[in-house]
Design an enzyme around this catalytic site. Structure first.
Site: not given
Ligand code: NAP
Length: 247
Positions: A16, A157
């Site tokens: 998306g 991360y």
């Protein structure tokens, strides 16, 4: 014009937005039918609406949730053979020094970036084997240059993305004999909603460190992914390819 992916079905997570959306555009341009999957079904539907052709669908998926991932593959099974191109683009970015990272942030980053890649790969490979479509299949996991480069605030991360590389390398040993290739790409700084918050000053400083003197665009990553999805890369397996302008 070459249509490298005609007749193939591609499942793209994180479809998306940003890189995932662009991957859908480039793979569909190459003839693939697209399953655009995202936790935000509305943006996934917008991605599908932007593609030419009618053989594409949008699906909800939460990649950190085994039941959701299985449900997405089951929906596909109702109308098609399993996808033979899998692109794991769903991911989140969080930056904070180690002493400031709370458990929720740690869990979110690891569960979405690392466990999510695991769950989608595992579920998709099982579906491919069950559907007898493993031959000439390709899985592309999006890691990050942060996996191999140090930066303040990126311990968690970077660890999640280093895990993606390690998982890719090991898994590539396990299914090559079936015809499934598994590779990772390591984008540097790519202009997407994920990096939109970075100040102009930081961008200027970053660009000075990039030999190609510019930030990457989603298309730069998507074109490499299309190559890895296609038979043009039929002898590449277990690789980690940097897409960073040479930083
Ligand atoms: P993006 O624009 O933020 O797109 C990520 C998409 O993943 C969003 O649509 C997001 O939905 C979705 N998502 C997040 N959590 C999810 C979940 N649990 N299940 C399903 N979908 C989920 O980011 P991007 O820049 O395109 O990044 C794509 C991938 O490239 C990520 O894995 C990222 O770590 C990696 N990467 C990006 C860069 C860069 O510079 N942009 C560099 C290196 C690596 P929401 O919008 O609702 O959160």
């Amino acid at each position: 014009m070459s249509i490298r992916l005609a007749g193939r079905l591609a499942l793209v997570t994180g479809a998306g937005s940003g890189i995932g959306r662009e991957v859908c555009r480039v793979l569909s341009r190459e003839g693939a039918n697209i399953v655009a999957a995202d936790q935000n079904i509305k943006t996934a539907q917008e991605t599908i609406a932007s593609l030419e052709g009618a053989e594409h669908i949008a699906l909800h998926i939460n990649v950190e949730d085994r039941i959701s991932v299985k449900a997405a593959l089951d929906v596909i099974k109702q109308f098609s053979k399993p996808p033979t191109i899998i692109v794991n683009s769903a991911g989140i970015y969080r930056k904070n020094i180690l002493t400031e990272v709370d458990d929720n942030t740690f869990n979110d980053v690891i569960n979405i970036n690392l466990k999510g890649t695991f769950l989608v790969m595992q579920t998709a490979v099982k579906a491919m084997i069950e559907g007898n479509v493993t031959k000439n299949s390709s899985i592309i996991n999006i890691s990050s240059l942060a996996a191999t480069h140090r930066d303040v605030g990126l311990s968690i991360y970077s660890a999640s993305k280093a895990g993606v590389i390690a998982m890719t390398k090991c898994a590539s040993l396990e299914f090559g004999h079936l015809g499934i290739r598994i590779n990772a790409v390591l984008p540097g700084f790519i202009e997407t909603p994920m990096t939109a918050h970075i100040s102009d000053e930081s961008r200027e400083m970053l660009i000075k460190q990039i030999p190609l003197q510019g930030l990457g665009q989603p298309e730069d990553v998507a074109e490499v992914i299309a190559f890895l999805a296609s038979d043009k890369s039929s002898y590449i397996n277990g690789a980690s390819i940097e897409i960073s302008g040479g930083i």
